[in-house]
Structures are given as structure tokens and as C-alpha cells.
Design an enzyme around this catalytic site. Structure first.
Site, PDB file in Angstrom:
ATOM      1  N   GLY A  70       0.803  -1.211   0.000  1.00  0.00           N
ATOM      2  CA  GLY A  70       0.000   0.000   0.000  1.00  0.00           C
ATOM      3  C   GLY A  70       0.838   1.263   0.000  1.00  0.00           C
ATOM      4  O   GLY A  70       1.882   1.343  -0.651  1.00  0.00           O
ATOM      5  N   HIS A  71       0.382   2.234   0.762  1.00  0.00           N
ATOM      6  CA  HIS A  71       0.938   3.592   0.741  1.00  0.00           C
ATOM      7  C   HIS A  71       2.374   3.634   1.267  1.00  0.00           C
ATOM      8  O   HIS A  71       3.274   4.113   0.584  1.00  0.00           O
ATOM      9  CB  HIS A  71       0.018   4.477   1.582  1.00  0.00           C
ATOM     10  CG  HIS A  71       0.284   5.944   1.490  1.00  0.00           C
ATOM     11  ND1 HIS A  71       0.206   6.654   0.313  1.00  0.00           N
ATOM     12  CD2 HIS A  71       0.616   6.858   2.453  1.00  0.00           C
ATOM     13  CE1 HIS A  71       0.468   7.931   0.535  1.00  0.00           C
ATOM     14  NE2 HIS A  71       0.729   8.078   1.823  1.00  0.00           N
TER      15      HIS A  71
END
Length: 293
Positions: free
Chosen positions: A269-270
Site C-alpha cells: 500500500g501507501h
């Protein structure tokens, strides 16, 4: 037995105007003054501490410098500081000048992209290369949630409450664990420390101001893309494909302007460094060796 090389990391402050900027800097054992230099620009809602493990892995070979922006981490800004991305870039520009950095590879992540691309367009001579990790500069790299965030305005009733809803421990933790394939690889220290800083006096107000200023970054995307086309900096892109804000198309969009860029899309993810450091760190090391020569 192969000897272990553990970098020394210095923790310092430098005054840029009336802002006292905190930063971390590794002291490379190899290469000395000739070691490659990389400026690490952090994202929201984090600070330079997000690069601690990367510095531990690479800092003995490279000079890695990670500052905290005003309103983040250990940097101290005066009560009257105006929070906007132009002003963050002004402080980072002064920071680079105070340290006497004439040339460096720039790592841009999340908020680090709008800060970093402002520096690049002001001082193209500084940029030896780019490492882009979920640092967006293209419309197709914006999720529906990001577009809704960018559309928030201070004069619309309820919009400030919507920003403040993102500044909670639940949301901060979600940014770290969201999109990961194995949350056990994500240490809780990151989101815990981020929330500590967010909860300091005045910090939420700073984040609200930056949220309402974020639209100025999207408006500058064409300018930054033109800079990329003109200067063609060597670029390594490592991107978490399941980022809740900046999805995978934002990574591929860079190839329109940088067809020779090296692109790696990862199943995370981020905060990709949290769980994918073993894959990302060797890519960065090879890139720095190649670009600096």
C-alpha cells in the site's frame, strides 16, 4: 564471518529563517565525501522517522539526509507560520542551501512529491536523479478518495470536519496497514509516533491548512510533467499498487514523460518501505551507484 557495517546517523537541527528544521543524516563509511547523496522527502502524516530502516540499511554507503517539514516531526515552526506547499518548499529550499547540497538524488513520497517537484523546477541543477515512491504527479494517479479530499474547501460547511476525521489514530494506522498483504510486517511504531506528533498543539490546524492547499499541487501537474520531459532525470519508480490515495495508474503515467524510467510495482500500500524494504533497498542502492557515476 563477514564484518557488519552499521552506519552512524546524526540527528541535528538547522535554522532556516525562523523555522528550526530537524533532520537525520547518515555518515557513510564508504566513499567519504564522494559518496552519493540522497535527500529523502517524507509524506503525510509522517516525518523523517519513516526512513529510519532505509538509513540503517543504506547509510554506510550513501549520505542519506531526511528533514522534517514545518508542522511535522521534530521541526519547530513559529506560531505565525503559514502552512501551504509553497512555504514548505521554501523552507526545504533554504534547508538544502544551508547544508550546501549542490547535487543529490531526490526521494519523493506522498507530500514529498509536491515539495520535491517545486524544488526541482526552481533548481534543476540540483537533481541528479529521482526515486519516486507513491509520489503522484498525474491526474490518473488520484483515487476517488483523493479527488474528494482535494475538492474540500475551507468555506464549505463540514469540510474542515472531514479533514479532521483523517487525523485520528484509526485513520493513521489504516494508512500504514491498508493495501499490505501481511500486516504483521508493519511495525506499530510508525503510526503511533505519527499520531503523537499529530496530537501536539497546533499540528492538526497545520494539517487542515495543508489539506485545503492541496489543490495547488494538482494545478501544477502540467508544469511538473513539462519539467520531467525537458530534463529527463534518471528515475526509479517503486510503487505500492494498493495505495488508497495514489493507485497504480499514477506509476505508469510517469513513463509518458520518462520512457527510460525503471518501474517496479509492488503488492503493498501507501507506506511501501514498511513491508517491502527488502525489495526496495537493493533497487535504490543499484540506482544510486549507476546514477552517481
Amino acid at each position: 564471518m563477514t564484518p557488519l557495517t552499521v552506519p552512524r546517523t546524526l540527528h541535528r537541527h538547522v535554522d532556516v529563517g525562523d523555522v528550526r528544521v530537524f533532520y537525520r543524516e547518515s555518515v557513510p563509511e564508504e566513499g567519504g565525501d564522494d559518496a552519493p547523496v540522497m535527500l529523502l522527502l517524507h509524506g503525510f502524516p509522517s516525518a523523517s522517522h519513516q526512513f529510519r530502516r532505509l538509513i540503517d540499511v543504506l547509510g554506510s554507503r550513501y549520505r542519506l539526509i531526511a528533514p522534517d517539514y514545518p508542522g511535522f516531526g521534530h521541526t519547530e515552526a513559529p506560531a505565525g507560520f503559514t502552512y501551504g506547499f509553497d512555504n514548505l518548499a521554501d523552507v526545504m529550499e533554504g534547508f538544502v542551501e544551508r547544508l550546501g547540497l549542490a547535487r543529490f538524488v531526490m526521494y519523493v513520497f506522498d507530500f514529498g512529491a509536491p515539495v520535491g517537484f517545486r524544488l526541482a523546477t526552481r533548481h534543476p541543477e540540483w537533481i541528479a536523479g529521482l526515486v519516486v515512491q507513491n509520489g503522484n504527479a498525474y491526474e490518473e494517479g488520484l483515487s476517488d478518495g483523493a479527488r474528494a479530499f482535494i475538492a474540500l474547501r475551507p468555506d464549505v460547511e463540514g469540510d474542515e470536519d472531514n479533514v479532521r476525521a483523517l487525523l485520528t489514530l484509526e485513520m493513521t494506522r489504516g494508512q500504514y496497514e491498508g493495501g499490505t498483504t501481511d500486516p504483521r510486517l508493519v511495525a506499530p511504531d510508525g503510526w503511533t509516533l505519527d499520531q503523537h506528533f499529530l496530537d501536539l498543539p497546533g499540528r492538526k490546524e497545520a494539517q487542515v491548512a495543508l489539506a485545503f492547499d492541496y489543490h495547488t499541487n494538482v494545478e501544477r501537474y502540467p508544469l511538473w510533467q513539462a519539467w520531467l520531459r525537458e530534463h529527463r532525470p534518471p528515475t526509479l519508480i517503486t510503487w505500492g499498487r494498493d495505495d488508497m490515495f495514489f493507485p497504480e495508474p499514477g506509476a505508469h503515467a510517469y513513463l509518458r514523460d520518462l520512457p527510460d524510467a525503471e518501474l517496479h510495482v509492488l503488492d503493498t500500500g501507501h507506506f511501501a518501505l514498511e513491508d517491502r524494504l527488502p525489495e526496495i533497498a537493493p533497487l535504490i542502492a543499484a540506482f544510486l551507484d549507476r546514477v552517481w557515476k
